[in-house]
Design a protein around this motif. Structure first.
Motif, PDB file in Angstrom:
ATOM      1  N   ALA A 327       0.843  -1.202   0.000  1.00  0.00           N
ATOM      2  CA  ALA A 327       0.000   0.000   0.000  1.00  0.00           C
ATOM      3  C   ALA A 327       0.875   1.249   0.000  1.00  0.00           C
ATOM      4  O   ALA A 327       1.857   1.329   0.747  1.00  0.00           O
ATOM      5  N   ASP A 328       0.513   2.203  -0.807  1.00  0.00           N
ATOM      6  CA  ASP A 328       1.228   3.471  -0.945  1.00  0.00           C
ATOM      7  C   ASP A 328       1.005   4.317   0.319  1.00  0.00           C
ATOM      8  O   ASP A 328      -0.105   4.770   0.576  1.00  0.00           O
ATOM      9  N   HIS A 329       2.069   4.551   1.099  1.00  0.00           N
ATOM     10  CA  HIS A 329       1.919   5.384   2.291  1.00  0.00           C
ATOM     11  C   HIS A 329       3.279   5.826   2.819  1.00  0.00           C
ATOM     12  O   HIS A 329       4.328   5.417   2.312  1.00  0.00           O
ATOM     13  N   PHE A 330       3.237   6.662   3.819  1.00  0.00           N
ATOM     14  CA  PHE A 330       4.445   7.081   4.526  1.00  0.00           C
ATOM     15  C   PHE A 330       4.109   7.199   5.997  1.00  0.00           C
ATOM     16  O   PHE A 330       2.945   7.324   6.392  1.00  0.00           O
ATOM     17  N   VAL A 377      11.269  10.355   8.084  1.00  0.00           N
ATOM     18  CA  VAL A 377      10.119   9.873   7.313  1.00  0.00           C
ATOM     19  C   VAL A 377      10.479   8.579   6.588  1.00  0.00           C
ATOM     20  O   VAL A 377      11.563   8.436   6.022  1.00  0.00           O
ATOM     21  N   ILE A 378       9.563   7.625   6.643  1.00  0.00           N
ATOM     22  CA  ILE A 378       9.720   6.328   5.966  1.00  0.00           C
ATOM     23  C   ILE A 378       8.731   6.271   4.808  1.00  0.00           C
ATOM     24  O   ILE A 378       7.515   6.394   5.010  1.00  0.00           O
ATOM     25  N   ASN A 379       9.232   6.102   3.593  1.00  0.00           N
ATOM     26  CA  ASN A 379       8.384   5.985   2.410  1.00  0.00           C
ATOM     27  C   ASN A 379       8.201   4.527   2.031  1.00  0.00           C
ATOM     28  O   ASN A 379       9.181   3.783   1.900  1.00  0.00           O
ATOM     29  N   VAL A 380       6.949   4.121   1.848  1.00  0.00           N
ATOM     30  CA  VAL A 380       6.630   2.739   1.474  1.00  0.00           C
ATOM     31  C   VAL A 380       5.947   2.767   0.106  1.00  0.00           C
ATOM     32  O   VAL A 380       4.881   3.365  -0.056  1.00  0.00           O
ATOM     33  N   SER A 381       6.584   2.136  -0.853  1.00  0.00           N
ATOM     34  CA  SER A 381       6.076   2.144  -2.225  1.00  0.00           C
ATOM     35  C   SER A 381       5.131   0.983  -2.474  1.00  0.00           C
ATOM     36  O   SER A 381       5.352  -0.124  -1.972  1.00  0.00           O
ATOM     37  N   PRO A 382       4.091   1.194  -3.275  1.00  0.00           N
ATOM     38  CA  PRO A 382       3.236   0.065  -3.691  1.00  0.00           C
ATOM     39  C   PRO A 382       3.986  -0.800  -4.698  1.00  0.00           C
ATOM     40  O   PRO A 382       5.004  -0.399  -5.257  1.00  0.00           O
ATOM     41  N   PRO A 383       3.470  -2.017  -4.978  1.00  0.00           N
ATOM     42  CA  PRO A 383       4.231  -3.004  -5.753  1.00  0.00           C
ATOM     43  C   PRO A 383       3.883  -3.052  -7.231  1.00  0.00           C
ATOM     44  O   PRO A 383       2.918  -2.442  -7.698  1.00  0.00           O
ATOM     45  N   VAL A 384       4.650  -3.862  -7.955  1.00  0.00           N
ATOM     46  CA  VAL A 384       4.297  -4.217  -9.324  1.00  0.00           C
ATOM     47  C   VAL A 384       3.196  -5.271  -9.315  1.00  0.00           C
ATOM     48  O   VAL A 384       2.262  -5.219 -10.112  1.00  0.00           O
TER      49      VAL A 384
END
Length: 584
Positions: A327-330, A377-384
């Motif tokens: 999930a796209d979030h920070f 800040v921690i950035n979490v990217s969504p997947p392929v």
């Protein structure tokens, strides 16, 4: 057992992933990586054509710095995926009567199915055609889920999948002189999530598979713990790839960074990480820290150590990039979470992610009462993988103003306007002042915790690129996705990655009045922007945040807005991007 269980993944001569007999590729891989002497022979003679030779290609041609890099996470290619089969069977078998429950040709969004090879190949082809010449480095990870008991994953399958991806990454990126920095994921091991202290067969095998990506001085440490660092811009910018499985609270093979565990692999990794950060700080360099599992899913004692380093080295760490959560979030690491009795509880896998984040954001003090040094800040990217949402990737852009001349004439590149790094000891304003916790730590349950052993005060004036815009400061990212994946087919409706949104303001994409178009540095190449944007029609859907940069202050300001219950439209957008139109 399904006959397809004997299949594996390989590359065709054209570079695509496809199914192949299981033993063949893996035997070739083992034979071609059997000894250092063989590697030397391959490098010198260049006369063998085994799979590993492709991974071992070395390119020294200097490239022009672009000021962009790619983050692509959680590819999860699945060689057993069959279009038209049941989504309830992991898209592996049975053809349901209801067409809506059938697997799509390029993938099945909002399902528990992994990526078909058609999607993996299309994604890599797209990146090669549209982005490979416009980026400086790549951050990535791999391997399919354990989502079908009738077709369980095997160690060989995992290795072969990673060999194939490494070869393809080599062909697309390292052949152009673009560093690729992979991270070990929880599905890159068997059984998933579980990794014992190294050296072991897994760390040894990945040291071979990723040999072309791991700088030679780090091969020994990688075999011990599967972590390493790469100077993506020599003497200026590095990426540290962590093995987060040694921090992950689902890994039952480690002790969770217990303070008394001197041989705990998580503790050893943090000791290594601290030395790397000290060295880069002394050299005046900046660092991206990346891994698969984000700190929100670490053992408490591992989280404490990570948070302490993240805050102490704000002058050196320019950002933190992760995947895994899909999930796209920070979210923020906060100094207050390192105090006795104040633990980190946000963004858990067991809570509603959207609501827990908004609750956390609502607690952030107003800007005049906020000390940036208390946050990372921690950035979490969504997947392929379209499991459970839609395929995505991110292109980050960062500030390279003032460094091109140094690169052109070969002079040493140093970070501008940071602390004096030429002295052995940090200046007084950077020395951490001890915080008295003796009354809370004498005896009691916390006496043997990291909270009672570490000092938590970050530098008083860590005025680096993570705080103010200057060379190497991350300016923003553009996120691309495939909006109508289920409708895509081989002939009439091919898939297409499109811009979903960018954190950049609309004004940053095109030159303004009076600006020289030939000298303007486009953060996103024009050809990769929607036609409407290229023509100057800035639709709001592409610019939900309008952030001037990705400094800590900018993230805090966005978080305050999201924490405000009156910002209904912004919250709606944030949720939409988090779940890509689906639900948690």
């Amino acid at each position: 057992m399904d006959k397809r269980c004997s299949s594996s993944v390989n590359l065709t001569p054209s570079g695509d992933l496809q199914a192949l007999d299981s033993g063949e590729l893996y035997l070739m891989m083992l034979q071609s990586s059997s000894s250092n002497l063989f590697f030397l022979f391959v490098l010198l003679a260049q006369s063998y054509s085994t799979p590993v030779q492709k991974v071992l290609e070395i390119h020294t041609k200097p490239r022009q710095l672009q000021g962009r890099f790619l983050q692509i996470t959680d590819l999860h290619p699945d060689t057993f995926y069959l279009p038209g089969t049941s989504t309830s069977k992991a898209c592996h078998r049975k053809i349901p009567k209801d067409k809506k429950k059938r697997a799509g040709y390029y993938g099945t969004p909002y399902s528990e199915c992994d990526s078909p090879l058609t999607l993996t190949n299309y994604t890599l082809d797209f990146l090669e055609e549209h982005w490979a010449d416009d980026i400086d480095f790549v951050i990535c990870d791999n391997a399919r889920h354990e989502n079908d008991r009738k077709i369980p994953r095997t160690t060989n399958e995992i290795y072969e999948s990673n060999v194939s991806l490494a070869r393809r990454m080599n062909k697309i990126f390292t052949s152009r002189g673009i560093p690729v920095i992979p991270s070990l994921g929880n599905n890159d091991v068997y059984p998933h999530n579980i990794l014992a202290p190294g050296p072991n067969s897994i760390t040894n095998e990945f040291s071979k598979i990723w040999q072309s990506f791991i700088p030679f001085p780090y091969h020994r440490i990688f075999k011990r713990g599967a972590y390493f660092a790469v100077e993506v811009v020599p003497n200026a910018l590095a990426v540290i790839s962590l093995n987060t499985l040694y921090f992950y609270d689902a890994n039952d093979a480690v002790s969770g960074c217990d303070y008394t565990g001197s041989d705990d692999p998580g503790n050893l990794q943090f000791a290594w990480l601290e030395e790397q950060l000290k060295s880069y700080r002394k050299r005046g360099m900046q660092v991206w820290v990346t891994g698969h599992v984000p700190p929100s899913n670490y053992f408490p004692e591992c989280y404490v150590q990570y948070a302490e380093l993240a805050l102490r080295f704000q002058d050196t760490i320019v950002g933190h990039l992760y995947g895994h959560r899909n999930a796209d979030h920070f979210f923020f690491i906060e100094a207050k979470n390192l105090e006795i009795g104040n633990n980190f509880t946000g963004a858990s896998e067991h809570n509603d992610l959207f609501d827990s984040l908004l609750d956390d954001f609502a607690q952030i003090p107003k800007s005049k009462q906020t000390d940036f040094h208390e946050y990372a800040v921690i950035n979490v990217s969504p997947p392929v993988v379209p499991n459970p949402y839609l395929p995505t990737f991110r292109i980050f852009t960062y500030n390279i103003t003032g460094v091109e001349d140094a690169l052109a004439d070969g002079s040493s590149i140093r970070q501008m306007n940071t602390i004096d790094t030429q002295t052995e000891e940090l200046p007084s304003q950077y020395r951490r002042r001890p915080r008295d916790k003796s009354s809370q730590c004498e005896g009691g349950v916390h006496s043997n915790s990291w909270k009672c052993q570490l000092l938590f005060d970050p530098p008083e004036n860590a005025d680096g690129p993570s705080h103010t815009s200057r060379s190497w400061t991350p300016l923003g990212y553009a996120q691309y996705f495939i909006p109508h994946l289920k409708d895509a087919d081989k002939s009439h409706h091919p898939p297409r990655y499109r811009l979903e949104y960018t954190t950049l303001p609309a004004s940053a994409l095109l030159p303004g009045k009076g600006q020289n178009k030939t000298e303007f540095r486009y953060p996103i190449p024009l050809r990769n922007l929607p036609k409407s944007v290229r023509k100057g029609k800035m639709k709001k859907k592409y610019f939900p945040y309008g952030m001037q940069d990705l400094t800590i202050g900018s993230w805090l300001e966005l978080a305050r807005r999201l924490g405000n219950t009156k910002e209904k439209e912004l919250r709606k957008k944030f949720r939409q991007y988090m779940y890509l139109g689906g639900t948690e």
